[in-house]
Write a protein that holds these residues in place. Structure first.
Motif: not given
Length: 361
Positions: A302-309
């Protein structure tokens, strides 16, 4: 005299329905034996690269177009509210009726909700041009329900098992006997059930997830914003009397598709090329996601823009195989012992589920 005549007519009607259900129970049956599973279909739902990413899609929405739901919202009102909240695709699913808006603002998928039975065994059926009626108002066994699913699949419909916890309509034992449905409503106002889903996946009964508002009424404040002015009508009155809360803008899909054309969206749904989302509260912002998939080294990444908890890689019997906290990027390499792995992402504003990655036997 009048009362006895009414009782007689009601008895005749009920007797006819019971006799009719007895006939349909005996005639309309299909084999539930699961000889094989198309494991290739479930090995990597995200393998097809599409031009459009994560298109916000609302499925399982009820309107006022069915004769016994006149107090509900119109398709146009629902569309206005959902469009203002970033949705790109809607699927109205009125009871055994195809509903569309006359001048749609958003892309639409034809659909309806099958099931008028006492147990509330309901299916969302997408992509068909005509609705079918429930032939089993009082009783259906697994072979009857399989006949219904097979009928829809023969027409290339997308079939969803709706709210299995409502009235215990689809207990695990029953679902383990059925096959070829496309998705299970894992996120619903009647219960979010990822562990229930895991039990089926762990028993090699694969399906994709579904996240649905199962909208019956827009919340009152949303309805007041979109209603037309003029003489108050029944919907205004019911909204004022019942202070309807409703479920809306909470559970939806993020679909990867080549276009918003109905056939293309349905193709992606059939492939499982989408994510399921439940927001913590409808007024909150959606997190900005990114890519999620499986590479040639059998790594789910996975590679997301917003940082998940947190991001959890979840396997058989809901076991957490790997866990990361506050990481935008990460991966998990499939082990030979992993039957399947799915990804669960938690943000302050939403929970996101991937579809499962099954390993081929």
């Amino acid at each position: 005299m009048k009362r006895s005549r009414i009782f007689f007519l009601v008895s005749i009607l009920l007797g006819t329905l019971v006799f009719g259900n007895l006939l349909t129970w005996a005639i309309f049956r299909a084999d539930t034996f699961r000889s094989s599973v198309d494991w290739e279909k479930y090995s990597n739902p995200y393998k097809r690269t599409t031009r459009l990413k994560l298109q916000k899609t609302g499925i399982h929405l009820h309107t006022n177009r069915t004769w016994f739901t006149p107090g509900r919202n119109s398709p146009e009102e629902i569309e206005t509210v959902y469009a203002a909240n970033g949705y790109k695709v809607l699927g109205f699913t009125d009871y055994e009726r195809i509903t569309n808006t006359d001048s749609p603002k958003l892309a639409q998928i034809k659909g309806y909700e099958w099931g008028a039975n006492l147990r509330k065994r309901h299916l969302s059926v997408l992509g068909l041009n005509e609705a079918s009626y429930d032939l089993f108002p009082f009783y259906a066994d697994p072979e009857n329900l399989q006949w219904v699913i097979d009928k829809f699949q023969s027409k290339n419909g997308f079939v969803v098992i709706n709210h299995p916890l409502l009235n215990e309509s689809f207990p695990l034992k029953l679902l383990s006997q059925l096959k070829e449905y496309d998705a299970l409503e894992v996120m619903s106002p009647f219960g979010d059930i990822p562990k229930f889903w895991d039990k089926l996946l762990s028993e090699k009964h694969p399906s994709f997830c579904m996240a649905s508002d199962d909208l019956h009424y827009l919340p009152r404040e949303e309805y007041l914003r979109v209603r037309t002015s003029g003489i108050p009508n029944w919907r205004d009155l019911s909204s004022e009397i019942y202070k309807q809360e409703g479920e809306s803008l909470m559970r939806y899909l993020l679909v990867n598709t080549d276009s918003l054309d109905e056939k293309e969206v349905l193709r992606s749904l059939k492939e499982g090329n989408y994510l399921c989302v439940r927001k913590m509260e409808r007024s909150l912002e959606e997190p900005k996601l990114g890519s999620l998939g499986l590479n040639s080294e059998k790594e789910i990444h996975f590679d997301f823009e917003d940082t998940p908890i947190s991001v959890d890689f979840i396997g058989q019997n809901s076991e957490i195989l790997s866990h990361t906290s506050y990481q935008k990027k990460g991966s998990y390499r499939l082990k030979p012992t992993d039957l399947y792995v799915r990804v669960q992402v938690i943000y302050p504003t939403a929970i996101i589920l991937s579809n499962p990655f099954f390993q081929k036997p």
